[in-house]
Design a protein around this motif. Sequence first.
Motif, short mmCIF file in Angstrom:
data_model
loop_
_atom_site.label_atom_id
_atom_site.label_comp_id
_atom_site.label_asym_id
_atom_site.label_seq_id
_atom_site.Cartn_x
_atom_site.Cartn_y
_atom_site.Cartn_z
N LYS A 167 4.24 -0.44 -10.74
CA LYS A 167 4.24 0.17 -9.37
C LYS A 167 4.60 -1.16 -8.43
N ALA A 206 -7.34 0.05 -9.18
CA ALA A 206 -6.93 1.16 -8.57
C ALA A 206 -6.84 1.15 -7.05
N GLY A 210 -3.29 1.93 -5.33
CA GLY A 210 -3.28 2.91 -4.25
C GLY A 210 -2.78 2.47 -3.13
N SER A 213 0.78 2.23 -3.20
CA SER A 213 1.55 3.39 -3.32
C SER A 213 1.82 4.02 -2.06
N ASP A 214 0.72 3.39 -0.97
CA ASP A 214 0.52 4.02 0.20
C ASP A 214 1.59 3.25 1.18
N PHE A 223 -8.84 3.41 1.76
CA PHE A 223 -8.91 2.36 0.58
C PHE A 223 -9.84 1.26 1.03
N TRP A 258 -5.46 7.37 -4.10
CA TRP A 258 -4.03 7.05 -4.97
C TRP A 258 -3.44 8.54 -4.99
N THR A 261 -1.56 10.08 -2.29
CA THR A 261 -0.08 9.32 -2.15
C THR A 261 1.19 9.69 -2.99
#
Length: 262
Positions: A167, A206, A210, A213-214, A223, A258, A261
């Motif tokens: 990612k 995570a 997350g 990814s956001d 988060f 996550w 997203t």
Amino acid sequence: MKRIIALFLMITLLATCAVSNAASSYTDLISSVLDSMNQNNKSASGAPQQTANGSYRAVEMLTLMAYRLDSSNSYTEIIDSAIDTLNANNKSLSSAPQQTANGLYRCVELLAVIGLELDSSGKYREFILQVLEDMDTNNKSASSAVHQEVNGAYRMVDMLTIIAYEKGVDSTMISTVLDSWKSGDSSASGAPQQLVNGLYRCVELAYLIGSKSDSWGIWSSYFSSVYDNWVDINKSCQGAPQQAANGMYRFVEMLAGWAQTL
């Protein structure tokens, strides 16, 4: 377990809904997993049962995510197999640690699927398969359910690390988590503390994945809230079992963010 089966039957509706309805159904399923975790928590008689509850809810959340990413249906059979194994194993288990180990092993398998789904170039395939092999090898020498729990949690860290690199999470941030993992393992006095070490690192990874990814920052406050809650609850935990439950629950909540997203 009836709730698990019902949840997975609901998941199949995603493939036939219109786009707007599918998005709504997906969000509802995420909320359903969190609701299930909170409801089961009320009847849990202690931290080990809470951790088992969290591990099964993590399987549910990762299943939603794996199906969501499987646009070509390439991994449907593998995802289904993980679910079937969870349910089949659960019938013969006699304790919460065994249930937790069952859940964590399935989490590793589902994270492997997610890792493969994200690995469009095949760059990480060998690393992902090696983690699965390591889990199987270590399981053969595990002398108890607690050691199986540790094996599952540590392999989850391995899988999440791979996904973090996939990612594009900052490598320094990843290294910081891995350094904490190694340090925590060296200072752990036994398997219960190792389990906490692994689950806590899963929360951190995570969180990083997350957040990365956001891309629009829509879930940033969520988060941060889960992260702060994890830190605050840890201060009041009276031992490794309570810490493990804290880590497992916060991990599920991080997965929920996550998942949104995707």
